[in-house]
Write a protein that holds these residues in place. Sequence first.
Motif, PDB file in Angstrom:
ATOM      1  N   LEU A 147       0.827  -1.204   0.000  1.00  0.00           N
ATOM      2  CA  LEU A 147       0.000   0.000   0.000  1.00  0.00           C
ATOM      3  C   LEU A 147       0.860   1.252   0.000  1.00  0.00           C
ATOM      4  CD1 LEU A 147      -2.672   1.522   0.261  1.00  0.00           C
ATOM      5  CD2 LEU A 147      -2.575   1.113   2.738  1.00  0.00           C
ATOM      6  N   THR A 148       1.917   1.255   0.826  1.00  0.00           N
ATOM      7  CA  THR A 148       2.814   2.413   0.870  1.00  0.00           C
ATOM      8  C   THR A 148       3.418   2.686  -0.499  1.00  0.00           C
ATOM      9  OG1 THR A 148       3.360   1.972   3.188  1.00  0.00           O
ATOM     10  CG2 THR A 148       4.879   3.376   1.963  1.00  0.00           C
ATOM     11  N   ASP A 149       3.871   1.611  -1.181  1.00  0.00           N
ATOM     12  CA  ASP A 149       4.438   1.796  -2.518  1.00  0.00           C
ATOM     13  C   ASP A 149       3.406   2.340  -3.497  1.00  0.00           C
ATOM     14  OD1 ASP A 149       7.069   1.224  -2.144  1.00  0.00           O
ATOM     15  OD2 ASP A 149       6.983  -0.831  -2.884  1.00  0.00           O
ATOM     16  N   ALA A 150       2.169   1.879  -3.392  1.00  0.00           N
ATOM     17  CA  ALA A 150       1.119   2.372  -4.290  1.00  0.00           C
ATOM     18  C   ALA A 150       0.868   3.858  -4.070  1.00  0.00           C
ATOM     19  CB  ALA A 150      -0.168   1.578  -4.076  1.00  0.00           C
ATOM     20  N   LEU A 151       0.802   4.265  -2.808  1.00  0.00           N
ATOM     21  CA  LEU A 151       0.559   5.679  -2.493  1.00  0.00           C
ATOM     22  C   LEU A 151       1.727   6.547  -2.948  1.00  0.00           C
ATOM     23  CD1 LEU A 151      -0.873   5.190   1.110  1.00  0.00           C
ATOM     24  CD2 LEU A 151      -2.175   5.941  -0.888  1.00  0.00           C
ATOM     25  N   LEU A 152       2.948   6.119  -2.648  1.00  0.00           N
ATOM     26  CA  LEU A 152       4.119   6.889  -3.075  1.00  0.00           C
ATOM     27  C   LEU A 152       4.213   6.949  -4.592  1.00  0.00           C
ATOM     28  CD1 LEU A 152       6.762   5.583  -0.496  1.00  0.00           C
ATOM     29  CD2 LEU A 152       5.725   7.865  -0.555  1.00  0.00           C
ATOM     30  N   GLY A 153       3.878   5.837  -5.250  1.00  0.00           N
ATOM     31  CA  GLY A 153       3.910   5.826  -6.711  1.00  0.00           C
ATOM     32  C   GLY A 153       2.912   6.800  -7.315  1.00  0.00           C
ATOM     33  N   ALA A 154       1.715   6.861  -6.732  1.00  0.00           N
ATOM     34  CA  ALA A 154       0.708   7.793  -7.240  1.00  0.00           C
ATOM     35  C   ALA A 154       1.159   9.236  -7.077  1.00  0.00           C
ATOM     36  CB  ALA A 154      -0.618   7.568  -6.517  1.00  0.00           C
ATOM     37  N   ALA A 155       1.918   9.500  -6.020  1.00  0.00           N
ATOM     38  CA  ALA A 155       2.406  10.861  -5.768  1.00  0.00           C
ATOM     39  C   ALA A 155       3.706  11.160  -6.508  1.00  0.00           C
ATOM     40  CB  ALA A 155       2.615  11.064  -4.272  1.00  0.00           C
TER      41      ALA A 155
ATOM     42  N   GLU B 157       1.413   6.221   6.961  1.00  0.00           N
ATOM     43  CA  GLU B 157       1.114   7.588   7.383  1.00  0.00           C
ATOM     44  C   GLU B 157       2.075   8.583   6.750  1.00  0.00           C
ATOM     45  OE1 GLU B 157       1.136   7.093  11.579  1.00  0.00           O
ATOM     46  OE2 GLU B 157      -0.828   6.095  11.604  1.00  0.00           O
ATOM     47  N   PHE B 158       3.335   8.185   6.556  1.00  0.00           N
ATOM     48  CA  PHE B 158       4.281   9.064   5.854  1.00  0.00           C
ATOM     49  C   PHE B 158       3.822   9.297   4.425  1.00  0.00           C
ATOM     50  CE2 PHE B 158       7.840   9.295   2.856  1.00  0.00           C
ATOM     51  CZ  PHE B 158       8.428  10.482   3.268  1.00  0.00           C
ATOM     52  N   ALA B 159       3.420   8.222   3.746  1.00  0.00           N
ATOM     53  CA  ALA B 159       2.958   8.366   2.361  1.00  0.00           C
ATOM     54  C   ALA B 159       1.735   9.269   2.285  1.00  0.00           C
ATOM     55  CB  ALA B 159       2.657   6.993   1.767  1.00  0.00           C
ATOM     56  N   VAL B 160       0.829   9.145   3.256  1.00  0.00           N
ATOM     57  CA  VAL B 160      -0.358  10.012   3.296  1.00  0.00           C
ATOM     58  C   VAL B 160       0.063  11.466   3.461  1.00  0.00           C
ATOM     59  CG1 VAL B 160      -2.423  10.603   4.613  1.00  0.00           C
ATOM     60  CG2 VAL B 160      -1.887   8.205   4.157  1.00  0.00           C
ATOM     61  N   SER B 161       1.035  11.714   4.346  1.00  0.00           N
ATOM     62  CA  SER B 161       1.487  13.100   4.574  1.00  0.00           C
ATOM     63  C   SER B 161       2.137  13.680   3.323  1.00  0.00           C
ATOM     64  CB  SER B 161       2.458  13.156   5.753  1.00  0.00           C
ATOM     65  OG  SER B 161       3.713  12.569   5.436  1.00  0.00           O
TER      66      SER B 161
ATOM     67  N   LYS C  14       1.624  17.625  -1.166  1.00  0.00           N
ATOM     68  CA  LYS C  14       1.616  17.918  -2.593  1.00  0.00           C
ATOM     69  C   LYS C  14       0.240  18.361  -3.086  1.00  0.00           C
ATOM     70  CE  LYS C  14       3.927  15.063  -5.318  1.00  0.00           C
ATOM     71  NZ  LYS C  14       5.053  15.851  -5.867  1.00  0.00           N
ATOM     72  N   GLY C  15      -0.692  18.574  -2.148  1.00  0.00           N
ATOM     73  CA  GLY C  15      -2.025  19.037  -2.510  1.00  0.00           C
ATOM     74  C   GLY C  15      -2.937  17.924  -2.995  1.00  0.00           C
ATOM     75  N   GLY C  16      -2.653  16.686  -2.639  1.00  0.00           N
ATOM     76  CA  GLY C  16      -3.448  15.569  -3.110  1.00  0.00           C
ATOM     77  C   GLY C  16      -4.416  15.033  -2.074  1.00  0.00           C
ATOM     78  N   ARG C  17      -5.349  14.227  -2.553  1.00  0.00           N
ATOM     79  CA  ARG C  17      -6.326  13.563  -1.685  1.00  0.00           C
ATOM     80  C   ARG C  17      -6.503  12.135  -2.167  1.00  0.00           C
ATOM     81  NH1 ARG C  17      -7.768  18.371  -3.012  1.00  0.00           N
ATOM     82  NH2 ARG C  17      -8.994  17.669  -4.800  1.00  0.00           N
ATOM     83  N   ILE C  18      -6.684  11.233  -1.229  1.00  0.00           N
ATOM     84  CA  ILE C  18      -6.837   9.823  -1.566  1.00  0.00           C
ATOM     85  C   ILE C  18      -8.291   9.537  -1.921  1.00  0.00           C
ATOM     86  CG2 ILE C  18      -6.641   7.466  -0.688  1.00  0.00           C
ATOM     87  CD1 ILE C  18      -4.402   8.589   1.175  1.00  0.00           C
ATOM     88  N   ASN C  19      -8.504   8.944  -3.090  1.00  0.00           N
ATOM     89  CA  ASN C  19      -9.856   8.592  -3.516  1.00  0.00           C
ATOM     90  C   ASN C  19     -10.240   7.190  -3.053  1.00  0.00           C
ATOM     91  OD1 ASN C  19      -9.969  11.038  -4.826  1.00  0.00           O
ATOM     92  ND2 ASN C  19      -9.332  10.194  -6.785  1.00  0.00           N
TER      93      ASN C  19
ATOM     94  N   ALA D 280      -3.644   2.378  -5.665  1.00  0.00           N
ATOM     95  CA  ALA D 280      -4.162   3.576  -4.996  1.00  0.00           C
ATOM     96  C   ALA D 280      -4.519   4.625  -6.040  1.00  0.00           C
ATOM     97  CB  ALA D 280      -3.129   4.140  -4.019  1.00  0.00           C
ATOM     98  N   THR D 281      -5.677   5.220  -5.892  1.00  0.00           N
ATOM     99  CA  THR D 281      -6.096   6.306  -6.774  1.00  0.00           C
ATOM    100  C   THR D 281      -6.185   7.575  -5.959  1.00  0.00           C
ATOM    101  OG1 THR D 281      -7.379   4.780  -8.120  1.00  0.00           O
ATOM    102  CG2 THR D 281      -7.845   7.110  -8.387  1.00  0.00           C
ATOM    103  N   ILE D 282      -5.492   8.617  -6.411  1.00  0.00           N
ATOM    104  CA  ILE D 282      -5.504   9.886  -5.704  1.00  0.00           C
ATOM    105  C   ILE D 282      -5.806  11.004  -6.698  1.00  0.00           C
ATOM    106  CG2 ILE D 282      -3.766   9.008  -4.082  1.00  0.00           C
ATOM    107  CD1 ILE D 282      -1.729  10.886  -5.414  1.00  0.00           C
ATOM    108  N   THR D 283      -6.163  12.154  -6.165  1.00  0.00           N
ATOM    109  CA  THR D 283      -6.351  13.336  -7.006  1.00  0.00           C
ATOM    110  C   THR D 283      -5.410  14.419  -6.539  1.00  0.00           C
ATOM    111  OG1 THR D 283      -8.666  12.800  -7.369  1.00  0.00           O
ATOM    112  CG2 THR D 283      -8.006  15.063  -7.810  1.00  0.00           C
TER     113      THR D 283
END
Length: 389
Positions: A276-284, A310-314, A319-324, A384-387
């Motif tokens: 999950l962390t890799d997915a979030l970091l990759g999206a960002a 939690e680091f990936a979320v921060s 970067k102005g993103g939100r997790i979808n 992970a999908t983010i905006t």
Amino acid sequence: MSDSSVSSQQNHALIVAAGQGARSGLGQPKQYAQINGQPMIRYSVASFLDHPDFSKIWIVIGSGQEHQLNEAMAGLSGYEVVIGGATRRDSVRNGLSAIAASGGAKNVFIHDAARPYLSDTIIDRLLRSLTVEAAAIPVLPTIDTTINLDGEYAGDTLDRSQLWRVQTPQAFNFDKLVKAHTTWPTGKEATDDAQVFRAAGHKIAVVEGDEAMKKYTTASDFAASSEENMAQIRTGMGFDVHQLASGEELWLGGLKIDHVKGLAGHSDADVLLHALTDALLGAAGMGDIGDHFPPSDPQWRGASSDKFVEFAVSVIKQKGGRINNVDMTVICEAPKIKPHRETMRQNIAEMLGVSVDQVSVKATTTERLGFTGRGEGIAAQAVATITME
């Protein structure tokens, strides 16, 4: 982090969300309408909850909106609910009364739920101003040519250098604002609390506002937001594998599971959270877990993997993103994942600051083929999908 010198015990936030939003044409109170995959009200509440300098968050809602609020706030906690009144000012007064009954505050921030994209930068500007002023509000310049109307015709052009647009949150000394509301004429309505405060004879400082903190009012505002966000959706993928070994604990999705073997690794080896962390970091666009938490660094030995998430979320927030939403699959023969799936979803929703229905956890086997089929290890993949703004 905040650079304010104001103690967190002095500051309360009051989010006004009691309106019906009739002008939005959405068929429901606009504060609960979806923006970028989340109810609009959730953004403001999360902004104050995440800020270190607030001891209490209050949400003023309309009578009968309790269920809608609970759905919108799923996975969040640490706020109080107040039932509002017939007008905005009545709702604010109900909120102020609730704060007073709880012991009061030094400062109170009053924010409209219809302004979802509240940043720490705006909050910190207001906090700094309150160290020397009794009140402060964010403002933006009027950039268009501005005129009076003469009936149905254009009238005189106004000096726009003297005209400023007012936003929320508006920050006040609590006791002075309470008193100002008690002296406001009965039956007269105010468009915001700054008007009430100034009518009581107080000066109000101004700080620079934020164009991103627009107020959502009409259906076209929500439609425009949807169109803008579609072009900014990003997807990240993560995959991780850990070996099963005797004498190790088995952690999956932030949950310790009883099993004959556990996962071996430098941290707690939670393969699901690592993917999950890799997915979030990759999206960002921020690399992978090894870039930020290298296994060669002894400080991460035995670390709980929720810290990585939690680091990936921060990073995404900065970067102005939100997790979808996130979708994850555990690949193993044993243990059985289904009995633990809902707890994992709850854990991960709390880590991400999203509702549970934005988190999917699935499991599959490889029909006894390969290392997972032989029970030698567990694999996990995540999307992970983010905006991004």
